[in-house]
Design an enzyme around this catalytic site. Structure first.
Site, PDB file in Angstrom:
ATOM      1  N   GLU A   1     -23.906  74.781 -14.070  1.00 23.52           N
ATOM      2  CA  GLU A   1     -23.524  74.202 -12.692  1.00 23.52           C
ATOM      3  C   GLU A   1     -22.307  73.313 -12.858  1.00 23.52           C
ATOM      4  O   GLU A   1     -22.224  72.134 -13.285  1.00 23.52           O
ATOM      5  CB  GLU A   1     -24.409  73.427 -11.841  1.00 23.52           C
TER       6      GLU A   1
ATOM      7  N   CYS B   1     -24.352  71.894  -4.007  1.00 23.03           N
ATOM      8  CA  CYS B   1     -25.216  72.722  -4.739  1.00 23.03           C
ATOM      9  C   CYS B   1     -25.383  74.203  -4.464  1.00 23.03           C
ATOM     10  O   CYS B   1     -25.724  74.915  -5.352  1.00 23.03           O
ATOM     11  CB  CYS B   1     -26.774  72.028  -4.857  1.00 23.03           C
TER      12      CYS B   1
ATOM     13  N   LYS C   1     -32.008  54.293  -1.381  1.00 24.38           N
ATOM     14  CA  LYS C   1     -31.070  54.126  -2.452  1.00 24.38           C
ATOM     15  C   LYS C   1     -30.230  55.191  -2.351  1.00 24.38           C
ATOM     16  O   LYS C   1     -30.121  56.144  -2.947  1.00 24.38           O
ATOM     17  CB  LYS C   1     -31.632  54.049  -3.790  1.00 24.38           C
TER      18      LYS C   1
END
Length: 483
Positions: free
Chosen positions: A381, A281, A171
């Site tokens: 973050e 990240c 996906k």
């Protein structure tokens, strides 16, 4: 105009609805993808289930290696075409986009090698009593791919899953469905790949992804994305006790000691901070500098940030492209504005450009100074080009500051003292620590997070083992000549 369809059971399925994709730098139409949902997801899982249960894929390591090598060759052959599409859909600078495709081919080749190198063991507990330990594929794997590095992060999960003998349902992120489908086509065009082993469904929403996580015939979910979504996936997957591999958020600290070459490393740190426009990240987000070099580092970072060329990914000389879309730009910009208002010092304000780039999803890098590790912008973050500069005086203080976080994905240590570098790396609560570098990830070495940065490991042998079960087969064969 490019069109991307669902791939289910070996066929590219017609779309019942479409969703457009536009270049985040210019707004130009790039193409459209089939907008599916739960019905398409269920069909894809059924196809993967049948292919895994009835075919010989799981017992055919040589076939799996052949297919993976052919896929890597196809990606490398078409690196220019795929890199261009990635840059147009994702906004990434063209050279970086092409490099992502080429490096992905290397990752696939690594797992092609491991496809024929998976080993078990044999244990003798008593005379004539043996236990054979077999590594077997876990079954049907659901892979949810993010948009920031869609080529490499799809292959980072799919290559070991296929090498292990699993079937898969992918996906992709809506924002990068076109490049995801193009990369998959280089795999599904390989005649030796059995129908149904690899499937892909696309959607503009989240219903299919949610169904994938809860589906009883999906034995594992491999997800890369935010910690908040990772927690929801883990909770939903618990209903069927399926395995989860989660590579989640981070807040990487870069610890710079007094013996470091500031002029040399400041541009490297800025480069690590603005890679993929800060939408990564492992991006360098907090730079901790020894007090004796603090002013020098502040000046060097300011100069380096000022030299960054922010432009469309396809433009010559571009070093940082746009954010993934206008919505992301506006969300990140608003959060950065809050950080600027509460930081001790705004060094470079950044923000939305006030020239022609304002119509694209561009966001200029921001740099602030602060020394309260509890500040929200030191803990949260912020997924964009935002850097926090902090001061420390002792080694112990630097370690404590860096470890004051709920994350634990990555960090870097910059020093000429080898013993200190390793000593500090050992004390940091992070899954990856670089010494005098930042952001380097390779197929041969495992990567993953501590604490709220994730579960499991990707790359390396552990990246393959995450897609395998360990089975014991007991047998009492007796002892030759006894009785």
């Amino acid at each position: 105009m490019l069109e991307a369809l669902h791939h289910i059971g070996g066929d590219w399925r017609p779309a019942s609805g479409w969703h457009e994709r536009r270049d985040p730098a210019t707004g130009a139409l790039v193409g459209r993808f089939a907008d599916g949902g739960v019905a398409e997801l269920d069909a894809a899982v059924d196809a993967a289930r049948v292919a895994f249960d009835t075919g010989a894929w799981a017992q055919s390591p040589r076939l799996r290696q052949t297919v993976l090598l052919a896929w890597a060759d196809a990606l490398e052959r078409d690196a220019d075409t795929l890199g261009t599409l990635l840059s147009q859909e994702n906004g990434k600078v063209l050279g970086q986009a092409r490099n992502e495709v080429v490096k992905t081919a290397s990752v696939i080749r690594y797992y092609a090698g491991l496809a024929r190198a998976s080993t078990g063991g044999l244990v003798e507990m008593a005379p004539g009593e043996f236990a054979s330990m077999l590594r077997e594929p876990i079954g049907v794997v659901g892979i949810i791919v993010p948009w920031n590095a869609p080529v490499s992060l799809m292959a980072r999960s799919l290559a070991p899953a296929l090498a292990a003998g699993c079937s898969a349902v992918i996906k992709p992120a809506a924002q990068t469905s076109l490049i995801s489908a193009a990369v998959l086509k280089r795999l599904t065009d390989i005649a030796a790949l059995p129908a149904g082993i690899v499937n892909m469904i696309m959607e503009s929403g989240h219903a299919a992804a949610q169904r994938m996580v809860a589906h009883p015939d999906v034995e594992m979910i491999s997800f890369t994305g935010s910690t908040a979504i990772g927690k929801r996936i883990m909770a939903a997957a618990s209903e069927t006790l399926k395995r989860v591999s989660l590579e989640l958020g981070g807040k990487s600290c870069c610890i710079v000691f007094e013996d470091a070459d500031i002029a040399d490393i400041a541009p490297k740190l800025v480069g690590a901070a603005i890679a993929i426009s800060g939408q990564q990240c492992v991006a360098a987000r907090r730079i901790l500098v020894h007090g004796s070099r603090y002013d020098e580092m502040k000046a060097a970072l300011t100069a380096a940030v000022g030299k960054i060329v922010v432009a469309g990914g396809m433009e010559k000389g571009a070093q940082m492209g746009p954010m993934i879309d206008l919505a992301a730009r506006d969300t990140v910009h608003a959060r950065i504005q809050e950080a600027l208002a509460s930081s001790a010092e705004v060094i470079v304000p950044g923000g939305v450009p006030d020239d022609a780039r304002r119509d694209g999803a561009f966001l200029l890098p921001s740099l602030v100074a602060h020394n309260d590790t509890g500040a929200f912008f030191c803990q949260e973050e912020i997924f964009g080009p935002f850097i926090v500069l902090e001061r420390f005086e002792t080694e112990a203080e630097a370690v404590a500051m860096a470890n004051h976080t709920s994350f634990g994905l990555s960090a870097s240590v910059w020093t000429r003292d080898g013993a200190r570098g390793f000593r500090v790396a050992r004390a940091l609560r992070d899954g990856v620590v670089w010494l005098n570098d930042h952001g380097k990830l390779n197929a041969e070495a495992e990567a993953g997070g501590y604490r709220q940065s994730g579960l499991g490991r990707l790359y390396g042998h552990e990246g393959l083992h995450d897609f395998q079960e360990l089975k014991q087969v007991y047998q009492n064969v007796g002892v030759a000549g006894a009785g």
